[in-house]
Design an enzyme around this catalytic site. Structure first.
Site, mmCIF file in Angstrom:
data_model
loop_
_atom_site.group_PDB
_atom_site.id
_atom_site.type_symbol
_atom_site.label_atom_id
_atom_site.label_comp_id
_atom_site.label_asym_id
_atom_site.label_seq_id
_atom_site.Cartn_x
_atom_site.Cartn_y
_atom_site.Cartn_z
ATOM 1 N N ASP A 27 0.887 -1.153 0.000
ATOM 2 C CA ASP A 27 0.000 0.000 0.000
ATOM 3 C C ASP A 27 0.937 1.218 0.000
ATOM 4 O OD1 ASP A 27 -2.099 1.866 0.857
ATOM 5 O OD2 ASP A 27 -1.174 1.708 2.831
ATOM 6 N N ASP A 213 -1.630 -0.665 6.002
ATOM 7 C CA ASP A 213 -1.841 -0.140 7.354
ATOM 8 C C ASP A 213 -3.264 0.340 7.607
ATOM 9 O OD1 ASP A 213 -1.626 2.084 5.595
ATOM 10 O OD2 ASP A 213 -1.360 3.368 7.349
ATOM 11 N N ASP A 217 -7.215 -1.222 3.809
ATOM 12 C CA ASP A 217 -6.345 -2.313 3.366
ATOM 13 C C ASP A 217 -6.779 -3.670 3.908
ATOM 14 O OD1 ASP A 217 -4.630 -0.570 1.982
ATOM 15 O OD2 ASP A 217 -3.594 -0.066 3.841
HETATM 16 P P1 ADP Z 1 -3.744 4.628 0.048
HETATM 17 O O1 ADP Z 1 -4.107 3.435 -0.756
HETATM 18 O O2 ADP Z 1 -2.693 5.470 -0.625
HETATM 19 O O3 ADP Z 1 -3.367 4.296 1.474
HETATM 20 P P2 ADP Z 1 -6.522 5.291 0.636
HETATM 21 O O4 ADP Z 1 -7.187 4.170 -0.060
HETATM 22 O O5 ADP Z 1 -6.532 5.286 2.122
HETATM 23 O O6 ADP Z 1 -5.036 5.558 0.088
HETATM 24 O O7 ADP Z 1 -7.205 6.654 0.168
HETATM 25 C C1 ADP Z 1 -7.215 6.963 -1.208
HETATM 26 C C2 ADP Z 1 -7.503 8.409 -1.441
HETATM 27 O O8 ADP Z 1 -8.823 8.715 -0.972
HETATM 28 C C3 ADP Z 1 -6.585 9.362 -0.705
HETATM 29 O O9 ADP Z 1 -5.418 9.589 -1.423
HETATM 30 C C4 ADP Z 1 -7.469 10.588 -0.594
HETATM 31 O O10 ADP Z 1 -7.388 11.331 -1.809
HETATM 32 C C5 ADP Z 1 -8.863 10.036 -0.469
HETATM 33 N N1 ADP Z 1 -9.319 9.961 0.932
HETATM 34 C C6 ADP Z 1 -9.541 8.857 1.675
HETATM 35 N N2 ADP Z 1 -9.977 9.159 2.912
HETATM 36 C C7 ADP Z 1 -9.999 10.507 2.972
HETATM 37 C C8 ADP Z 1 -10.359 11.453 3.990
HETATM 38 N N3 ADP Z 1 -10.761 11.091 5.218
HETATM 39 N N4 ADP Z 1 -10.269 12.765 3.679
HETATM 40 C C9 ADP Z 1 -9.852 13.173 2.467
HETATM 41 N N5 ADP Z 1 -9.518 12.356 1.464
HETATM 42 C C10 ADP Z 1 -9.585 11.039 1.703
HETATM 43 MG MG MG Z 2 -2.462 3.218 3.755
#
Ligand code: ADP
Ligand code: MG
Length: 316
Positions: A27, A213, A217
């Site tokens: 991730d 994390d 995920d």
């Molecule tokens: P990653 O796979 O990089 O860990 P996530 O799946 O957790 O990312 O989130 C993907 C995208 O969704 C983030 O890059 C962000 O743009 C958006 N996002 C998710 N949760 C939030 C939140 N609470 N506030 C703002 N944007 C969010």
């Molecule tokens: Mg993450």
């Protein structure tokens, strides 16, 4: 010795699994990067800086995402939202003082048909703040790559382990980070369920460990051949994984693989030592050559030999 090296393994099967993985899928946020965002810029579109930050902060107080923590820290408020909805991998939706707001990425804006014209693609993580009609502003955040990730990726490649990165972040940021640390294959703009299907695709002919994390995920951690979580990760990520990296450090995986291989080798050696010596003594017994001391050795001595051999696992 695995725990001294800050890797917590939940079962013997997971140690075995560490020895035979073909690839590791990471991730991005909080795994390859620190997940400690700082605000680089607030772009005012139709609202003021304070208005944009306050609305975002009110909603993000109810999210566990690393992005949320940075926004909450940047603007203190005691207002509380109503009807808050966490939209995994996209952002949040809530009401405040009778009005509806959205805080999240481009996908979230598209879902609600909010026009985005005029905003250029940047290398930042863009968090759009909008009411249900228009964008008020964009909070631009930057994250940092964890120390030593590039070296760990190199070490994995040396051991014949392929590397992948799957992220919910936008393609441009994902590509930049993957290239910087030397990850073989990467894909961005993925929802939590898309990560699972990407892993399933590569698992057709490979055994894959997924490292993550976030709450988002958890499905990937549960479905991959081996799930590895960060100790700093969300409770559900830790619960659904087979191995926990207590120091949140990817280099622990490389050392984990090396130790697991040593454990496996020693286990096989012990089986060989025990069987071999017992067969020899049995053979001698059949032709009448076994004294009492030798018989005792065949039993207790062999066990001691195996224990001494096992102690080599702890050797640096
Ligand atoms: P990653 O796979 O990089 O860990 P996530 O799946 O957790 O990312 O989130 C993907 C995208 O969704 C983030 O890059 C962000 O743009 C958006 N996002 C998710 N949760 C939030 C939140 N609470 N506030 C703002 N944007 C969010
Ligand atoms: Mg993450």
């Amino acid at each position: 010795s695995l725990s001294r090296r800050s890797i917590f393994v939940k079962g013997g099967n997971s140690i075995e699994a560490l020895t035979d993985i073909d690839g590791i899928a990471f991730d991005k946020t909080g795994t390859v990067t620190k997940g400690e965002f700082t605000i680089a810029e607030v772009e005012e579109v139709s609202g003021s800086r304070d208005e944009i930050l306050e609305i975002a902060s009110v909603g993000e107080a109810y999210s566990t995402h690393p992005i949320a923590k940075a926004i909450v820290k940047a603007f203190e408020t005691n207002k509380t939202p109503d009807h808050l909805n966490n939209l995994g991998g996209k952002g949040i939706e809530f009401d405040l003082e009778g009005k509806s707001y959205l805080v999240g990425n481009k996908k979230l804006m598209e879902d609600f048909n909010i026009k985005l014209d005029g905003s250029k693609e940047s290398n930042y993580v863009d968090v759009f703040v909008a009411d249900k009609e228009k964008v008020l502003g964009i909070i631009k955040l930057k994250d940092q790559i964890k120390d030593g990730v590039k070296e760990s990726v190199d070490e994995l490649h040396k051991r014949g382990v392929k590397t992948y990165m799957f992220s919910g972040d936008k393609d441009r940021v994902v590509e930049e980070i993957a290239k910087e640390v030397g990850i073989d294959y990467y894909k961005g703009s993925l929802l939590p369920e898309d990560k699972v299907s990407e892993i399933k695709k590569i698992e057709k002919d490979k055994r894959i460990a997924f490292v993550g994390d976030g709450t988002n995920d958890a499905p990937s951690l549960a479905s991959a051949y081996l799930g590895i979580s960060m100790g700093s990760g969300s409770d559900i990520a830790i619960e659904t994984s087979d191995i926990v990296l207590l120091k949140n450090d990817i280099s622990s995986i490389v050392r984990g693989i090396d130790i697991a291989k040593r454990v496996k080798k020693i286990a096989y050696q012990n089986i060989f030592i025990a069987l071999f010596l017992k067969v020899v003594v049995l053979g001698l017994g059949a032709v009448g050559y076994v004294s009492m001391p030798l018989a005792v050795f065949a039993d207790v001595g062999v066990a001691l030999l195996c224990i001494v051999n096992s102690l080599r696992v702890f050797k640096e």
